[in-house]
Design a protein around this motif. Sequence first.
Motif, PDB file in Angstrom:
ATOM      1  N   LEU A  57       0.824  -1.197   0.000  1.00  0.00           N
ATOM      2  CA  LEU A  57       0.000   0.000   0.000  1.00  0.00           C
ATOM      3  C   LEU A  57       0.862   1.253   0.000  1.00  0.00           C
ATOM      4  N   LEU A  58       1.950   1.238   0.777  1.00  0.00           N
ATOM      5  CA  LEU A  58       2.860   2.384   0.787  1.00  0.00           C
ATOM      6  C   LEU A  58       3.492   2.591  -0.589  1.00  0.00           C
ATOM      7  N   GLN A  59       3.834   1.505  -1.270  1.00  0.00           N
ATOM      8  CA  GLN A  59       4.409   1.629  -2.605  1.00  0.00           C
ATOM      9  C   GLN A  59       3.375   2.117  -3.604  1.00  0.00           C
ATOM     10  N   GLN A  60       2.131   1.655  -3.496  1.00  0.00           N
ATOM     11  CA  GLN A  60       1.092   2.080  -4.423  1.00  0.00           C
ATOM     12  C   GLN A  60       0.787   3.567  -4.280  1.00  0.00           C
ATOM     13  N   LEU A  61       0.778   4.064  -3.060  1.00  0.00           N
ATOM     14  CA  LEU A  61       0.462   5.465  -2.838  1.00  0.00           C
ATOM     15  C   LEU A  61       1.679   6.375  -2.970  1.00  0.00           C
ATOM     16  N   GLY A  62       2.874   5.799  -3.032  1.00  0.00           N
ATOM     17  CA  GLY A  62       4.085   6.591  -3.165  1.00  0.00           C
ATOM     18  C   GLY A  62       4.451   7.329  -1.891  1.00  0.00           C
ATOM     19  N   VAL A  63       4.133   6.751  -0.745  1.00  0.00           N
ATOM     20  CA  VAL A  63       4.411   7.382   0.533  1.00  0.00           C
ATOM     21  C   VAL A  63       5.863   7.119   0.914  1.00  0.00           C
ATOM     22  N   GLN A  64       6.546   8.177   1.349  1.00  0.00           N
ATOM     23  CA  GLN A  64       7.933   8.024   1.786  1.00  0.00           C
ATOM     24  C   GLN A  64       7.980   7.406   3.177  1.00  0.00           C
ATOM     25  N   GLN A  65       9.075   6.753   3.466  1.00  0.00           N
ATOM     26  CA  GLN A  65       9.275   6.192   4.793  1.00  0.00           C
ATOM     27  C   GLN A  65       9.438   7.319   5.800  1.00  0.00           C
ATOM     28  N   ALA A  66       9.010   7.087   7.019  1.00  0.00           N
ATOM     29  CA  ALA A  66       9.123   8.102   8.060  1.00  0.00           C
ATOM     30  C   ALA A  66      10.594   8.371   8.351  1.00  0.00           C
ATOM     31  N   ARG A  67      10.920   9.632   8.463  1.00  0.00           N
ATOM     32  CA  ARG A  67      12.306   9.999   8.711  1.00  0.00           C
ATOM     33  C   ARG A  67      12.591  10.036  10.200  1.00  0.00           C
TER      34      ARG A  67
END
Length: 158
Positions: A57-67
């Motif tokens: 889901l994170l890859q599909q939405l293009g969400v960056q990993q939390a810094r």
Amino acid sequence: MTMVINEWQLDGKLNRALQSAQRADFAMYLAWLTPAVDESAQFFTPEALTERIEQNLLQQLGVQQARTFCQTETDIMLMQHHSAALQQGGLTQLKLATYLNQPPLTQFDDKSRLAAEVWQSLSLHCRRRLQQTTPDKPDINPAALYEVLEQLHGVNAA
């Protein structure tokens, strides 16, 4: 005998004991269950499946990993980019750049390190607890306590 954690491991015995008013069996089955809420049947899901779905889901939405909250080596270039955005476009451009690439919140990754403003606003008791120091206790003298009690008793008698 295997450990019973969830209700589904009892194959409906808990439900049947409740419906047929068998209090002893119901209490026994209930005692076998774990008291941890996060291990109950409602919250029990296989770990590997949820992680894979979450990553997908994170890859599909293009969400960056939390810094991380602390400053890293790549943040120097990010700060220069933010500075250039402020010079070129003003405050609105800086806000946009900040929303897209968040700057670090702290300089160091030390959880016990506090900013000077925060440290100064703490009470003395909080500072002592954070430094993990205990005040020195005076030596206890039972004879001195007896003398004080004798004096108090003499004052009340007079």
